[in-house]
Design an enzyme around this catalytic site. Structure first.
Site, PDB file in Angstrom:
ATOM      1  CE  LYS A   9      -5.165   3.310   2.390  1.00  0.00           C
ATOM      2  NZ  LYS A   9      -4.244   1.969   3.153  1.00  0.00           N
ATOM      3  CE1 TYR A  49      -1.959   4.604   7.452  1.00  0.00           C
ATOM      4  CE2 TYR A  49      -0.751   5.395   5.649  1.00  0.00           C
ATOM      5  CZ  TYR A  49      -1.833   4.971   6.057  1.00  0.00           C
ATOM      6  OH  TYR A  49      -2.814   4.730   5.332  1.00  0.00           O
ATOM      7  CG  ASN A 112      -6.143  -1.072   2.314  1.00  0.00           C
ATOM      8  OD1 ASN A 112      -5.700  -0.238   1.944  1.00  0.00           O
ATOM      9  ND2 ASN A 112      -6.351  -1.404   3.590  1.00  0.00           N
ATOM     10  CG  HIS A 115      -6.801   6.257   6.014  1.00  0.00           C
ATOM     11  ND1 HIS A 115      -6.166   5.429   7.052  1.00  0.00           N
ATOM     12  CD2 HIS A 115      -7.024   7.266   6.811  1.00  0.00           C
ATOM     13  CE1 HIS A 115      -6.251   6.191   8.131  1.00  0.00           C
ATOM     14  NE2 HIS A 115      -6.820   7.316   8.005  1.00  0.00           N
ATOM     15  CD  GLU A 126      -6.363   9.495  10.347  1.00  0.00           C
ATOM     16  OE1 GLU A 126      -7.485   9.356   9.718  1.00  0.00           O
ATOM     17  OE2 GLU A 126      -5.650   8.595  10.979  1.00  0.00           O
TER      18      GLU A 126
END
Ligand code: GDP
Length: 134
Positions: A9, A49, A112, A115, A126
């Site tokens: 990320k 998302y 965080n 993913h 995905e």
């Protein structure tokens, strides 16, 4: 062997920690099948998302994911989907087990660091989102 999608990320690319995450994956015996640096538009981030539509944190999450470059990658290993979720740890870095990637470098529940697909079915979807050629 199975495959899963990992995204490094924007909080990681910003801190020059991409190599660190790649190294963690390789040391855990994941083989890199595909990888690229890209910057998501807010439209693409929202599409990725879509399952979180209606959640209070979605707008912030979409802005964060579009805030800088990210590195989607396809990795392969026996039991890849489950093993990578173990390697990255719980969503909230403060609650992630010691030694997991999110516990080690995650900033907070939103930023965080990584993913990873949470099921074989989502991994297929995905992977196709970022790497339709595979
Ligand atoms: P994951 O599968 O562990 O990534 O967790 P989820 O699918 O539940 O959430 C997707 C992403 O949304 C997470 O990785 C976080 O970046 C973000 N997120 C999840 N829960 C929260 C929350 O309560 N607040 C905020 N700001 N972001 C969240």
């Amino acid at each position: 062997m199975n495959r899963t999608l990992l995204i490094i990320k924007p909080d990681v690319t910003e801190r020059n920690l991409v190599g660190h995450v790649v190294s963690r994956l390789e040391r855990a015996r994941f083989r890199i099948v595909a990888m690229r640096l890209t910057r998501l538009s807010e439209t693409d981030a929202r599409r990725f998302y879509a399952v979180h539509e209606g959640k209070p944190f979605l707008s912030d999450l979409v802005r964060f994911m579009a805030s800088g470059p990210c590195v989607p990658m396809v990795v392969e290993k026996e039991n890849a989907v489950e093993d990578i979720r173990t390697l990255i740890g719980a969503t909230d870095p403060a609650k992630a087990a010691c030694g997991t990637v999110r516990n080690e470098i995650g900033r907070d529940i939103q930023m965080n660091s990584v993913h990873a697909s949470d099921s074989d079915a989502n991994a297929v979807k995905e992977i196709a989102f970022f790497f339709p050629e595979l």
